[in-house]
Write an enzyme that holds these catalytic residues in place. Structure first.
Site, PDB file in Angstrom:
ATOM      1  N   GLY A   1      10.905  -6.301   0.631  1.00  0.00           N
ATOM      2  CA  GLY A   1      10.611  -6.417   2.070  1.00  0.00           C
ATOM      3  C   GLY A   1       9.612  -7.550   2.311  1.00  0.00           C
ATOM      4  O   GLY A   1       9.823  -8.418   3.177  1.00  0.00           O
ATOM      5  N   HIS A   2       8.532  -7.534   1.537  1.00  0.00           N
ATOM      6  CA  HIS A   2       7.543  -8.615   1.646  1.00  0.00           C
ATOM      7  C   HIS A   2       8.179  -9.965   1.310  1.00  0.00           C
ATOM      8  O   HIS A   2       7.922 -10.964   1.978  1.00  0.00           O
ATOM      9  CB  HIS A   2       6.377  -8.379   0.680  1.00  0.00           C
ATOM     10  CG  HIS A   2       5.592  -7.118   0.933  1.00  0.00           C
ATOM     11  ND1 HIS A   2       5.573  -6.076   0.050  1.00  0.00           N
ATOM     12  CD2 HIS A   2       4.796  -6.760   1.965  1.00  0.00           C
ATOM     13  CE1 HIS A   2       4.787  -5.115   0.525  1.00  0.00           C
ATOM     14  NE2 HIS A   2       4.308  -5.506   1.686  1.00  0.00           N
TER      15      HIS A   2
ATOM     16  N   VAL B   1      14.026  -4.569   5.549  1.00  0.00           N
ATOM     17  CA  VAL B   1      14.842  -4.602   4.325  1.00  0.00           C
ATOM     18  C   VAL B   1      14.970  -3.163   3.812  1.00  0.00           C
ATOM     19  O   VAL B   1      13.973  -2.416   3.760  1.00  0.00           O
ATOM     20  CB  VAL B   1      14.187  -5.502   3.253  1.00  0.00           C
ATOM     21  CG1 VAL B   1      14.981  -5.466   1.953  1.00  0.00           C
ATOM     22  CG2 VAL B   1      14.084  -6.933   3.767  1.00  0.00           C
TER      23      VAL B   1
ATOM     24  N   GLN C   1       9.755  -5.862  10.983  1.00  0.00           N
ATOM     25  CA  GLN C   1      10.204  -4.891  11.986  1.00  0.00           C
ATOM     26  C   GLN C   1       9.972  -3.453  11.502  1.00  0.00           C
ATOM     27  O   GLN C   1       9.875  -2.528  12.284  1.00  0.00           O
ATOM     28  CB  GLN C   1      11.690  -5.135  12.288  1.00  0.00           C
ATOM     29  CG  GLN C   1      12.347  -4.155  13.228  1.00  0.00           C
ATOM     30  CD  GLN C   1      11.720  -4.163  14.618  1.00  0.00           C
ATOM     31  OE1 GLN C   1      11.158  -5.164  15.059  1.00  0.00           O
ATOM     32  NE2 GLN C   1      11.816  -3.036  15.304  1.00  0.00           N
TER      33      GLN C   1
ATOM     34  N   GLN D   1      -8.390   0.123   8.365  1.00  0.00           N
ATOM     35  CA  GLN D   1      -7.199   0.688   9.011  1.00  0.00           C
ATOM     36  C   GLN D   1      -6.788   2.024   8.404  1.00  0.00           C
ATOM     37  O   GLN D   1      -5.759   2.577   8.777  1.00  0.00           O
ATOM     38  CB  GLN D   1      -6.038  -0.313   8.996  1.00  0.00           C
ATOM     39  CG  GLN D   1      -5.443  -0.573   7.628  1.00  0.00           C
ATOM     40  CD  GLN D   1      -4.438  -1.709   7.662  1.00  0.00           C
ATOM     41  OE1 GLN D   1      -4.800  -2.864   7.853  1.00  0.00           O
ATOM     42  NE2 GLN D   1      -3.156  -1.398   7.468  1.00  0.00           N
TER      43      GLN D   1
ATOM     44  N   LEU E   1       3.705  -5.783  -3.680  1.00  0.00           N
ATOM     45  CA  LEU E   1       4.788  -6.525  -3.030  1.00  0.00           C
ATOM     46  C   LEU E   1       6.173  -6.068  -3.500  1.00  0.00           C
ATOM     47  O   LEU E   1       6.365  -5.744  -4.666  1.00  0.00           O
ATOM     48  CB  LEU E   1       4.610  -8.026  -3.286  1.00  0.00           C
ATOM     49  CG  LEU E   1       3.300  -8.623  -2.772  1.00  0.00           C
ATOM     50  CD1 LEU E   1       3.255 -10.125  -3.060  1.00  0.00           C
ATOM     51  CD2 LEU E   1       3.086  -8.365  -1.291  1.00  0.00           C
ATOM     52  N   HIS E   2       7.098  -6.037  -2.555  1.00  0.00           N
ATOM     53  CA  HIS E   2       8.478  -5.628  -2.839  1.00  0.00           C
ATOM     54  C   HIS E   2       9.418  -6.550  -2.074  1.00  0.00           C
ATOM     55  O   HIS E   2       8.959  -7.499  -1.410  1.00  0.00           O
ATOM     56  CB  HIS E   2       8.675  -4.156  -2.457  1.00  0.00           C
ATOM     57  CG  HIS E   2       8.210  -3.813  -1.062  1.00  0.00           C
ATOM     58  ND1 HIS E   2       8.740  -4.395   0.061  1.00  0.00           N
ATOM     59  CD2 HIS E   2       7.247  -2.956  -0.617  1.00  0.00           C
ATOM     60  CE1 HIS E   2       8.152  -3.909   1.136  1.00  0.00           C
ATOM     61  NE2 HIS E   2       7.222  -3.042   0.758  1.00  0.00           N
TER      62      HIS E   2
ATOM     63  N   GLN F   1       3.160  -2.043  15.005  1.00  0.00           N
ATOM     64  CA  GLN F   1       2.180  -3.044  14.552  1.00  0.00           C
ATOM     65  C   GLN F   1       2.567  -4.442  15.059  1.00  0.00           C
ATOM     66  O   GLN F   1       1.729  -5.177  15.590  1.00  0.00           O
ATOM     67  CB  GLN F   1       2.134  -3.032  13.027  1.00  0.00           C
ATOM     68  CG  GLN F   1       1.405  -4.191  12.397  1.00  0.00           C
ATOM     69  CD  GLN F   1       1.277  -4.010  10.896  1.00  0.00           C
ATOM     70  OE1 GLN F   1       0.455  -3.232  10.443  1.00  0.00           O
ATOM     71  NE2 GLN F   1       2.089  -4.711  10.133  1.00  0.00           N
TER      72      GLN F   1
HETATM   73  P1  AMP Z   1       2.149  -3.923   4.203  1.00  0.00           P
HETATM   74  O1  AMP Z   1       1.864  -4.566   2.876  1.00  0.00           O
HETATM   75  O2  AMP Z   1       2.779  -2.595   4.100  1.00  0.00           O
HETATM   76  O3  AMP Z   1       0.963  -3.986   5.135  1.00  0.00           O
HETATM   77  O4  AMP Z   1       3.246  -4.851   4.864  1.00  0.00           O
HETATM   78  C1  AMP Z   1       3.051  -6.226   5.053  1.00  0.00           C
HETATM   79  C2  AMP Z   1       4.136  -6.769   5.942  1.00  0.00           C
HETATM   80  O5  AMP Z   1       5.400  -6.554   5.320  1.00  0.00           O
HETATM   81  C3  AMP Z   1       4.184  -6.076   7.309  1.00  0.00           C
HETATM   82  O6  AMP Z   1       4.415  -7.033   8.313  1.00  0.00           O
HETATM   83  C4  AMP Z   1       5.344  -5.121   7.159  1.00  0.00           C
HETATM   84  O7  AMP Z   1       5.985  -4.827   8.377  1.00  0.00           O
HETATM   85  C5  AMP Z   1       6.258  -5.922   6.251  1.00  0.00           C
HETATM   86  N1  AMP Z   1       7.200  -5.026   5.561  1.00  0.00           N
HETATM   87  C6  AMP Z   1       6.898  -3.923   4.821  1.00  0.00           C
HETATM   88  N2  AMP Z   1       8.023  -3.317   4.404  1.00  0.00           N
HETATM   89  C7  AMP Z   1       9.058  -4.045   4.897  1.00  0.00           C
HETATM   90  C8  AMP Z   1      10.485  -3.932   4.822  1.00  0.00           C
HETATM   91  N3  AMP Z   1      11.074  -2.943   4.169  1.00  0.00           N
HETATM   92  N4  AMP Z   1      11.220  -4.871   5.462  1.00  0.00           N
HETATM   93  C9  AMP Z   1      10.648  -5.879   6.153  1.00  0.00           C
HETATM   94  N5  AMP Z   1       9.305  -6.045   6.260  1.00  0.00           N
HETATM   95  C10 AMP Z   1       8.531  -5.142   5.641  1.00  0.00           C
END
Ligand code: AMP
Length: 283
Positions: A36-37, A176, A148, A61, A33-34, A153
């Site tokens: 963005g999450h 983000v 976004q 996936q 998690l970062h 997706q």
């Molecule tokens: P992931 O863990 O990569 O499958 O991402 C989980 C959710 O976090 C997905 O809906 C991604 O689109 C969203 N996500 C990942 N990176 C970002 C970011 N930089 N900004 C906004 N949402 C993000």
């Protein structure tokens, strides 16, 4: 904060919250998690009364040869982040929980899964749609939150929910970015120092696109050529695609008018990075 490792336990926790009339939010993630999450989690906390974050590196996936094995899984740090953000339940199942035997039932969204990332990642969106359908059935959220950053997706999941009459709302949150513009991603960890610097050219090319469209250039092919020039300044960047498509059908367009999605995928060292912007020429 509760940590549920089984489908049974997350169902029990959500059922109790539903019983108290709480609005359930789900943020599906693969962990690592970062910020963005966290932005998705914060939006969920704002909009819902009971927030579930799922952490699951979904094997279906990933194509053979992709980074399923090496994908980062820092569960302890992830749990800390969730706790701090005010999450109520983290659902962190094992692959055996989610796929106890051979999986024979898949969600195959047609057409919009074919272009962009669908081209180089066959079966990827089938895995994504299937695991999201499973998570929606397990958690039964009122709202699920997506980023976004993964534009295709989000469009596919929205479409699946509409086509299959799933009783939930999808909210898509803005991308983000790091201060230098790079979209935050768990896969940025794969970059060395030089590659990390070069990666800023991805967003630079999207900004270039925005600028030249604003200045009146609407021929998609010409705009893509300009974006290519920006990315080609860095020899470490291998372009997989630069596409300008209709923001709903994801069909390629010749002239940039109305609401369009400008999407990029590149290889940089061992990392595959994606980014996008939405442009609305009517605004
Ligand atoms: P992931 O863990 O990569 O499958 O991402 C989980 C959710 O976090 C997905 O809906 C991604 O689109 C969203 N996500 C990942 N990176 C970002 C970011 N930089 N900004 C906004 N949402 C993000």
């Amino acid at each position: 904060m509760e940590v549920a490792k089984t489908i049974e336990s997350v169902r029990r926790l959500v059922k109790a919250a539903h019983g108290k009339g709480k609005k359930i939010g789900l943020v599906p993630t693969m962990g690592a998690l970062h910020v963005g999450h966290v932005s998705l989690i914060e939006e969920a906390i704002k909009t819902c009364d009971f927030v579930v974050v799922s952490i699951f590196v979904n094997p279906t996936q990933f194509s053979p040869g992709e980074d399923f094995e090496k994908y980062p899984r820092p569960l302890k740090a992830d749990l800390e982040i969730c706790k701090k953000a005010g999450v109520h339940v983290v659902f962190a199942p094992t692959p055996e929980q989610m796929y106890p035997g051979e999986n024979l039932t898949w969600v195959d969204v047609e057409k919009i899964t074919e272009p962009l990332c669908g081209r180089s990642r066959p079966g990827h969106f089938r895995g994504v749609a299937t695991v999201c359908a499973k998570l929606f059935n397990i958690v039964t959220p009122d709202i699920a939150f997506f980023g976004q950053k993964d534009a295709q997706q989000a469009i596919i999941i929205r479409r699946m929910v509409a086509d299959l009459n799933m009783p939930l709302e999808i909210i898509v949150c803005p991308t983000v970015r790091e201060p230098d513009g790079l979209a935050v991603s768990s896969r940025n960890q794969y970059l060395n120092k030089q590659q990390r610097q070069d990666a800023t050219y991805i967003y630079k090319s999207l900004i270039k696109c925005q600028e030249i469209v604003k200045a009146g250039k609407i021929d998609a092919r010409e705009v893509i050529a300009e974006m290519q020039k920006v990315l080609q300044q860095k020899s470490s960047i291998e372009i997989e695609y630069i596409s300008i498509v209709d923001s709903e059908s994801l069909e390629a367009i010749d002239r940039i008018t109305g609401k369009v999605l400008v999407a990029i995928a590149v290889k940089l060292g061992s990392a595959r990075l994606i980014d996008n912007i939405l442009i609305d020429t009517r605004k």
